[in-house]
Scaffold this active site. Structure first.
Site, PDB file in Angstrom:
ATOM      1  N   HIS A 168      13.886  -3.464 -26.688  1.00 13.77           N
ATOM      2  CA  HIS A 168      13.305  -3.248 -25.366  1.00 13.77           C
ATOM      3  C   HIS A 168      13.040  -4.585 -24.689  1.00 13.77           C
ATOM      4  O   HIS A 168      11.977  -5.177 -24.862  1.00 13.77           O
ATOM      5  CB  HIS A 168      12.005  -2.461 -25.506  1.00 13.77           C
ATOM      6  N   HIS A 182      14.437  -0.797 -19.802  1.00 12.99           N
ATOM      7  CA  HIS A 182      13.425  -0.423 -20.795  1.00 12.99           C
ATOM      8  C   HIS A 182      13.916  -0.573 -22.234  1.00 12.99           C
ATOM      9  O   HIS A 182      13.308  -1.281 -23.012  1.00 12.99           O
ATOM     10  CB  HIS A 182      12.940   1.016 -20.559  1.00 12.99           C
ATOM     11  N   GLU A 209     -10.467  14.862 -31.973  1.00 19.44           N
ATOM     12  CA  GLU A 209     -10.055  14.587 -33.356  1.00 19.44           C
ATOM     13  C   GLU A 209      -9.020  13.470 -33.444  1.00 19.44           C
ATOM     14  O   GLU A 209      -9.056  12.648 -34.366  1.00 19.44           O
ATOM     15  CB  GLU A 209      -9.486  15.857 -34.006  1.00 19.44           C
ATOM     16  N   HIS A 219      -8.152  29.588 -37.544  1.00 13.02           N
ATOM     17  CA  HIS A 219      -9.028  28.633 -38.229  1.00 13.02           C
ATOM     18  C   HIS A 219      -8.715  28.501 -39.719  1.00 13.02           C
ATOM     19  O   HIS A 219      -9.415  27.776 -40.416  1.00 13.02           O
ATOM     20  CB  HIS A 219     -10.494  29.055 -38.047  1.00 13.02           C
TER      21      HIS A 219
HETATM   22  C1  LIG Z   1       4.020   9.210 -28.852  1.00 15.45           C
HETATM   23  C2  LIG Z   1       5.318   8.658 -28.368  1.00 15.45           C
HETATM   24  N1  LIG Z   1       6.132   9.429 -27.651  1.00 15.45           N
HETATM   25  C3  LIG Z   1       7.321   8.954 -27.244  1.00 15.45           C
HETATM   26  C4  LIG Z   1       7.720   7.693 -27.546  1.00 15.45           C
HETATM   27  C5  LIG Z   1       9.093   7.191 -27.142  1.00 15.45           C
HETATM   28  N2  LIG Z   1       8.945   6.178 -26.082  1.00 15.45           N
HETATM   29  C6  LIG Z   1       8.940   4.874 -26.341  1.00 15.45           C
HETATM   30  S1  LIG Z   1       8.694   3.931 -24.983  1.00 15.45           S
HETATM   31  C7  LIG Z   1       8.643   5.300 -24.001  1.00 15.45           C
HETATM   32  C8  LIG Z   1       8.413   5.148 -22.528  1.00 15.45           C
HETATM   33  C9  LIG Z   1       7.182   4.391 -22.295  1.00 15.45           C
HETATM   34  O1  LIG Z   1       6.965   4.137 -20.969  1.00 15.45           O
HETATM   35  P1  LIG Z   1       5.926   3.032 -20.614  1.00 15.45           P
HETATM   36  O2  LIG Z   1       4.749   3.152 -21.475  1.00 15.45           O
HETATM   37  O3  LIG Z   1       5.710   3.055 -19.164  1.00 15.45           O
HETATM   38  O4  LIG Z   1       6.649   1.703 -21.063  1.00 15.45           O
HETATM   39  P2  LIG Z   1       7.597   0.759 -20.226  1.00 15.45           P
HETATM   40  O5  LIG Z   1       8.955   1.339 -20.262  1.00 15.45           O
HETATM   41  O6  LIG Z   1       7.052   0.671 -18.876  1.00 15.45           O
HETATM   42  O7  LIG Z   1       7.512  -0.503 -20.995  1.00 15.45           O
HETATM   43  C10 LIG Z   1       8.790   6.450 -24.735  1.00 15.45           C
HETATM   44  C11 LIG Z   1       8.764   7.815 -24.182  1.00 15.45           C
HETATM   45  C12 LIG Z   1       6.827   6.918 -28.310  1.00 15.45           C
HETATM   46  N3  LIG Z   1       7.110   5.671 -28.689  1.00 15.45           N
HETATM   47  N4  LIG Z   1       5.628   7.408 -28.678  1.00 15.45           N
END
Ligand SMILES: Cc1ncc(C[n+]2csc(CCOP(=O)(O)OP(=O)(O)O)c2C)c(N)n1
Ligand SMILES: [Mg+2]
Length: 695
Positions: free
Chosen positions: A39, A287, A439, A500
């Site tokens: 990234h 990204h 939680e 539950h």
């Molecule tokens: C809980 C979770 N769901 C999905 C992902 C997959 N994922 C990684 S980065 C991303 C997008 C994140 O967007 P943002 O936080 O705005 O990051 P940016 O691209 O702006 O750096 C996703 C969906 C993850 N890492 N964790």
């Protein structure tokens, strides 16, 4: 424009700032390009922010990344890991081993960065605590980092309250967490932010990378809320910095955070993902994939960087970090070390506690006065025995504390002794935490407290372990000795019904590598379970406890409960120790197995009862011990557990039987459920007879 081309004259501070920032950017670009994955865009955008936090603000000594009073940095948007690898490398942060020894070698070398995302590299895909020194917490699952940072902030205030004395600010560190849209969309981030606001954690600063981009494109697709208003509603201070390249504004905002009392700070930072890339800046394309060779060249050109140089760290950059964070960090750490030395002469006991905590040692006498329960057919509920143990442990171990997600009275986790207190904004010394009905954040916060070397527990109904699971998984991945107290382990709350009644939760937790699950069979097994768990240093544990009373076994007749420390043990045996059938049980089913065993013995059937509170502990015993408990020659085996049968085949083998759950439960009194689903000693005995062909 980077001043790299102009090497004839000494660089100004501003030029050195820019050179350092562009080094972070280009290292990130090159690493992703070489790895062909990763990234690049967010490191390119956030390099100035992270640079400012580290080189201008943080009290962090690269030579000693585990110095207890260091400021913490959490990269919650863990996909931007190259930011962290660049910083750890450029600051010369040193590695530390498992014994907490400072090794003197770099935590992340340039070679590691060249091998970003490759096997054994100290620059893995996402920040990994325990694998790379200088990483404060594992991130990648979005939202976890910011939620964990709340636990770090709680811990700092608790530590300051207990250990600081006039003239001795032993703990006064801050926690910085960087997050993106994803972290703020995730529920766990919201839960944690709400609690942080309630608790007025003014040592906590989150910086939100407001780039309007996630993987699928613009945030206009799914995230149009007013974040500022939301956080104001939580009771946070909200600041804005409109340009992610404006170091002075960023620094000003961070300084406002430092001066602010009584509430956490959110800095909303407007940025452009992929900053500097002519074709990808501001797009989702920046990204999660390499820029491509041509775009890399164009981007470097836009920075004024040599287009074909790779993994370049220009002269002056390492020195600039050494003069910034390096000099500030070593000075802060040296001053602190001297302060602690003089504190030690005035407050030797407190200093000893701080030392022990850092090594995850327990204080002398930590297990004195643990209860012993007398034989009693009516018995004691697992949760009640647990409550007694927790109250003893919390008095013996000053830094042992925790709480429940609003189920304290049911979980019996409330610390009721004089002076235990309730942790709140106005009482930082309280040992009862109130997580509220959150939680997931609770488990992440417990991780943050554990990362801060407190011994922390969280509690809820076992069924809601599902709501906490992602953070429990990270406890295991990070090798943290967190403790989860789960009560209402099976059908004990009968009338509440299938919503539950846990079914697959045991199997699900048992599947997490490194997590110890323990489902004790009577009150003395509960005590022994805690005795085992407290001595863990690098493993989390889930205690799975009954709501209803379980008979307290007479240990003069049956084997001592200390067998819990081996995961499974022979509780009752056939005459002469040569069983023809083995009954294996955990928790509330242990007494069923014992009853069935007595019945079988009376009929002349040689049965053995194995109490098996923990698969994981048992699996780590020697083969000789395991075979002494479950002799391979005895293939007639019945396992009984009020949970999914999933996985029990490994202990009963293909010739064995499992009495367990294959469906959800039902709403009814416990007795009716036991009858309906076959949890009766006569059924256990019948299964044994059947296996032996003795119906
Ligand atoms: C809980 C979770 N769901 C999905 C992902 C997959 N994922 C990684 S980065 C991303 C997008 C994140 O967007 P943002 O936080 O705005 O990051 P940016 O691209 O702006 O750096 C996703 C969906 C993850 N890492 N964790
Ligand atoms: Mg984003």
């Amino acid at each position: 424009m980077s001043p790299i081309a102009n090497v004839s004259e000494p660089m100004t501070e501003a030029q050195l700032d820019q050179l350092s920032i562009d080094t972070i950017r280009t290292l990130s670009i090159d690493a992703v390009q070489r790895a062909k994955s990763g990234h690049p865009g967010t490191p390119m955008a956030l390099a100035p922010l992270v640079y400012t936090i580290w080189n201008r603000m943080m009290r962090f000594d690269p030579a000693d990344p585990i110095w207890p009073n260091r400021d913490r940095f959490v990269l919650s948007n863990g996909h931007a890991s190259m930011l962290l690898w660049s910083m750890l490398h450029l600051t010369g942060t040193c590695a530390v081993n498992e014994e907490y020894e400072r090794l003197g070698q770099p935590s992340v070398s340039l070679d590691d960065i060249r091998r970003f995302r490759q096997i054994d590299s100290k620059a893995p895909g996402h920040p990994e605590y325990h694998w790379v020194s200088g990483v404060e917490t594992t991130t990648g699952p979005l939202g976890q980092g910011i939620a964990t940072s709340v636990g770090m902030a709680i811990a700092e205030t608790w530590l300051a309250n207990r250990y600081n004395r006039p003239g001795f600010a032993i703990f006064d560190y801050d926690i910085y967490a960087v997050c993106g849209d994803g972290c703020l969309m995730e529920g766990v981030g919201s839960e944690a932010a709400s609690l942080a606001g309630h608790l007025g954690l003014d040592n906590l600063c989150w910086i939100f990378d407001n780039n309007h981009i996630t993987i699928e494109g613009s945030t206009s697709l799914a995230f149009t809320e007013d974040v500022a208003t939301r956080f104001l509603g939580y009771g946070w201070q909200v600041l804005r910095v409109g340009d992610a390249n404006d170091l002075e504004r960023i620094q000003q905002a961070l300084e406002v955070f430092r001066k602010t009392q009584g509430r956490p700070t959110l800095i909303i930072l407007d940025s452009h993902i992929g900053y500097g890339s002519p074709h990808k800046q501001g797009t989702a394309a920046a990204h999660g994939e390499p820029l491509g060779d041509e775009e890399v060249r164009l981007t470097k050109r836009s920075y004024g960087w040599p287009e074909d140089a790779q993994f370049l760290v220009p002269d002056g950059v390492r020195e600039h970090f050494a003069a910034g964070i390096g000099a500030r960090g070593v000075a802060a750490r040296t001053t602190w070390t001297a302060l602690l030395a003089s504190y030690r002469t005035t407050y030797p006991e407190l200093a000893t506690e701080i030392d022990a905590m850092q090594r995850r040692d327990l204080p002398a006498g930590w297990d004195r006065n643990l209860p012993v329960f007398a034989a009693d057919p009516k018995g004691v509920a697992g949760r009640d025995a647990s409550g007694k143990v927790l109250n003893v442990l919390a008095q013996n171990i000053p830094w042992f504390l925790g709480g429940s997600a609003d189920l304290g009275p049911s979980n019996k986790t409330t610390l009721t002794y004089d002076g235990a207190g309730h942790f709140q904004a106005g009482n930082r010394g309280g040992k009862n935490l109130h997580f509220g009905i959150r939680e997931h954040a609770m488990a992440a916060i417990v991780n943050g407290m554990s990362l801060s070397k407190l011994r922390a527990f969280g509690a809820t109904f076992f069924i809601f372990s599902d709501y906490a699971r992602p953070a429990i998984r990270l406890s295991a991945l990070m090798e943290l000795p967190t403790i989860l107290v789960f009560t209402h382990d099976a059908m004990g709350d009968g009338e509440d019904g299938p919503t539950h009644q846990p079914i697959e939760q045991l199997a699900s937790l048992r599947a997490i590598p490194g997590l110890i699950t323990l489902r004790p069979g009577d009150a003395n097994e509960v005590v022994e379970a805690y005795r085992y768990v407290m001595q863990l240093r690098h493993q989390p544990a889930a205690l799975v406890l009954s709501r209803q009373p379980l008979p307290t076994l007479d240990r003069r007749t049956y084997a001592p409960a200390s067998g819990v420390a081996r995961g499974a043990y022979v509780l009752a045996d056939a005459p002469g120790g040569t069983p023809e059938v083995i009954l294996i049980a955990s928790g509330s089913e242990v007494s069923l197995a014992v009853q069935a065993h007595e019945q079988l013995l009376a009929e002349g059937i040689r049965s053995r009862v194995v109490s098996m509170p923990s698969w994981e502990i048992f699996d780590h015993q020697t083969q000789a011990y395991r075979e002494s408990v479950l002799p391979p020659s005895v293939t007639a085996r019945v396992a009984v557990e009020q949970a999914s049968t999933f996985g029990w085949e490994r202990y009963v083998g293909s010739a064995g039987r499992v009495i367990g759950m294959k469906t959800f439960g039902a709403s009814a009194p416990l007795k009716a459920l036991q009858e309906k689903f076959g949890f009766e000693h006569v059924r256990v005995a019948a299964a044994a007879r059947e296996l032996l062909g003795k119906q």
